[in-house]
Design a protein around this motif. Structure first.
Motif, PDB file in Angstrom:
ATOM      1  N   MET A 195      30.104  58.805  53.168  1.00  0.00           N
ATOM      2  CA  MET A 195      30.422  57.701  53.404  1.00  0.00           C
ATOM      3  C   MET A 195      31.756  56.796  53.307  1.00  0.00           C
ATOM      4  O   MET A 195      31.976  58.139  51.777  1.00  0.00           O
ATOM      5  N   GLY A 196      32.244  56.280  53.270  1.00  0.00           N
ATOM      6  CA  GLY A 196      33.829  55.795  52.550  1.00  0.00           C
ATOM      7  C   GLY A 196      33.391  55.235  50.678  1.00  0.00           C
ATOM      8  O   GLY A 196      34.285  55.663  49.935  1.00  0.00           O
ATOM      9  N   MET A 197      32.034  54.879  50.275  1.00  0.00           N
ATOM     10  CA  MET A 197      32.225  54.800  49.490  1.00  0.00           C
ATOM     11  C   MET A 197      30.557  54.997  48.892  1.00  0.00           C
ATOM     12  O   MET A 197      29.947  54.322  49.537  1.00  0.00           O
ATOM     13  N   PRO A 198      29.966  55.803  47.602  1.00  0.00           N
ATOM     14  CA  PRO A 198      28.718  55.377  47.862  1.00  0.00           C
ATOM     15  C   PRO A 198      28.449  54.761  46.921  1.00  0.00           C
ATOM     16  O   PRO A 198      28.977  53.392  46.653  1.00  0.00           O
ATOM     17  N   ALA A 199      26.872  54.370  47.005  1.00  0.00           N
ATOM     18  CA  ALA A 199      26.154  52.702  46.926  1.00  0.00           C
ATOM     19  C   ALA A 199      26.153  52.475  44.752  1.00  0.00           C
ATOM     20  O   ALA A 199      27.002  51.211  44.749  1.00  0.00           O
ATOM     21  N   GLU A 200      26.052  53.813  44.523  1.00  0.00           N
ATOM     22  CA  GLU A 200      26.418  53.662  42.331  1.00  0.00           C
ATOM     23  C   GLU A 200      28.006  52.790  42.697  1.00  0.00           C
ATOM     24  O   GLU A 200      28.388  52.616  41.315  1.00  0.00           O
ATOM     25  N   GLU A 201      28.648  53.439  43.565  1.00  0.00           N
ATOM     26  CA  GLU A 201      29.779  52.423  43.192  1.00  0.00           C
ATOM     27  C   GLU A 201      30.138  51.135  43.540  1.00  0.00           C
ATOM     28  O   GLU A 201      31.430  50.938  43.481  1.00  0.00           O
ATOM     29  N   ARG A 202      29.395  50.988  44.443  1.00  0.00           N
ATOM     30  CA  ARG A 202      29.622  49.019  45.039  1.00  0.00           C
ATOM     31  C   ARG A 202      29.006  47.946  44.173  1.00  0.00           C
ATOM     32  O   ARG A 202      28.425  47.965  44.138  1.00  0.00           O
ATOM     33  N   LEU A 203      30.264  47.633  42.971  1.00  0.00           N
ATOM     34  CA  LEU A 203      30.216  46.521  42.737  1.00  0.00           C
ATOM     35  C   LEU A 203      29.363  45.479  42.910  1.00  0.00           C
ATOM     36  O   LEU A 203      29.237  44.523  42.821  1.00  0.00           O
ATOM     37  N   GLY A 204      29.774  45.336  44.445  1.00  0.00           N
ATOM     38  CA  GLY A 204      29.282  43.718  45.686  1.00  0.00           C
ATOM     39  C   GLY A 204      28.068  43.896  45.399  1.00  0.00           C
ATOM     40  O   GLY A 204      27.066  43.043  45.261  1.00  0.00           O
ATOM     41  N   LEU A 205      26.872  44.720  45.024  1.00  0.00           N
ATOM     42  CA  LEU A 205      25.889  45.281  45.261  1.00  0.00           C
ATOM     43  C   LEU A 205      25.763  44.538  44.062  1.00  0.00           C
ATOM     44  O   LEU A 205      23.671  44.405  43.752  1.00  0.00           O
ATOM     45  N   ASP A 206      25.514  45.080  42.982  1.00  0.00           N
ATOM     46  CA  ASP A 206      25.219  44.420  41.511  1.00  0.00           C
ATOM     47  C   ASP A 206      25.692  42.910  41.398  1.00  0.00           C
ATOM     48  O   ASP A 206      24.216  42.480  41.080  1.00  0.00           O
ATOM     49  N   ILE A 207      26.835  42.503  41.899  1.00  0.00           N
ATOM     50  CA  ILE A 207      26.965  41.213  41.838  1.00  0.00           C
ATOM     51  C   ILE A 207      26.076  40.970  42.345  1.00  0.00           C
ATOM     52  O   ILE A 207      25.450  38.905  42.472  1.00  0.00           O
ATOM     53  N   LYS A 208      25.750  41.002  44.685  1.00  0.00           N
ATOM     54  CA  LYS A 208      24.521  40.557  44.941  1.00  0.00           C
ATOM     55  C   LYS A 208      23.395  40.425  44.647  1.00  0.00           C
ATOM     56  O   LYS A 208      22.829  39.635  44.095  1.00  0.00           O
ATOM     57  N   ARG A 209      22.487  42.152  43.727  1.00  0.00           N
ATOM     58  CA  ARG A 209      21.622  41.456  42.831  1.00  0.00           C
ATOM     59  C   ARG A 209      21.495  40.974  41.648  1.00  0.00           C
ATOM     60  O   ARG A 209      20.327  39.999  41.752  1.00  0.00           O
ATOM     61  N   ALA A 210      22.222  40.206  40.956  1.00  0.00           N
ATOM     62  CA  ALA A 210      22.573  39.587  39.953  1.00  0.00           C
ATOM     63  C   ALA A 210      22.314  38.504  40.284  1.00  0.00           C
ATOM     64  O   ALA A 210      21.683  36.774  40.173  1.00  0.00           O
ATOM     65  N   GLU A 211      22.964  37.643  41.972  1.00  0.00           N
ATOM     66  CA  GLU A 211      22.885  36.432  42.108  1.00  0.00           C
ATOM     67  C   GLU A 211      21.595  36.213  43.158  1.00  0.00           C
ATOM     68  O   GLU A 211      20.869  34.898  42.555  1.00  0.00           O
ATOM     69  N   GLN A 212      20.737  37.118  43.530  1.00  0.00           N
ATOM     70  CA  GLN A 212      19.224  36.862  43.956  1.00  0.00           C
ATOM     71  C   GLN A 212      18.408  36.659  42.564  1.00  0.00           C
ATOM     72  O   GLN A 212      17.927  35.896  42.596  1.00  0.00           O
ATOM     73  N   VAL A 213      18.501  37.405  41.603  1.00  0.00           N
ATOM     74  CA  VAL A 213      17.456  37.170  40.486  1.00  0.00           C
ATOM     75  C   VAL A 213      17.955  36.037  39.701  1.00  0.00           C
ATOM     76  O   VAL A 213      16.715  34.955  39.719  1.00  0.00           O
ATOM     77  N   LEU A 214      19.337  35.533  39.965  1.00  0.00           N
ATOM     78  CA  LEU A 214      19.571  34.441  39.589  1.00  0.00           C
ATOM     79  C   LEU A 214      19.000  33.004  40.608  1.00  0.00           C
ATOM     80  O   LEU A 214      17.998  32.153  39.839  1.00  0.00           O
ATOM     81  N   MET A 215      19.149  33.310  41.883  1.00  0.00           N
ATOM     82  CA  MET A 215      18.699  32.297  42.750  1.00  0.00           C
ATOM     83  C   MET A 215      17.360  32.405  42.526  1.00  0.00           C
ATOM     84  O   MET A 215      16.340  31.070  43.555  1.00  0.00           O
TER      85      MET A 215
END
Length: 145
Positions: A1-21
């Protein structure tokens, strides 16, 4: 695909937000508050008389979502709303004594989580993290400059 999951910063940001919430949600549950309700009470404490639309903007939710939050808070006696002196179609919201007390108890729990998060970083790292997050926002909005 266009960008491997390990390069997607959005996933890390979302994970941090989900854990905080999730952590805040669990901390607020004993006081029978949700994170959006707590956010509304917090803003109202500092800006009594704010309109629902302005409160929604301050809490980063839609006006419709804030209307639902305010309805519940008002039904529970935590918030009182009244017509604005000059703009009769604008309802101002204020904390009641019960709302102030609920916020005090909830804030004690929420601050514990915020302190754990802050304590994981030095002051310089916190400043750097804030700047990096602001840069993320600018990049997403297309304002890279």
């Amino acid at each position: 695909m266009g960008m491997p999951a390990e390069e997607r910063l959005g996933l890390d940001i979302k994970r941090a937000e989900q854990v905080l919430m999730a952590a805040k949600s669990a901390a607020l549950r004993p006081g029978n508050l949700t994170v959006p309700q707590y956010a509304a009470l917090s803003v109202l404490a500092g800006q009594p008389g704010i309109s629902g639309a302005a409160l929604a903007r301050a809490c980063l939710v839609t006006p419709q979502a804030m209307a639902a939050v305010l309805k519940i808070l008002e039904e529970r006696g935590l918030v009182a709303r009244s017509a604005h002196r000059w703009h009769r179609h604008v309802l101002e919201a204020r904390l009641t004594e019960a709302g102030t007390e609920a916020l005090r108890r909830a804030d004690r729990e929420a601050v514990r989580i915020e302190r754990r998060l802050a304590d994981a970083f030095s002051e310089a790292e916190r400043q750097t993290l804030r700047e990096l997050l602001r840069r993320c926002v600018r990049a997403i909005e297309g304002n890279d400059g």
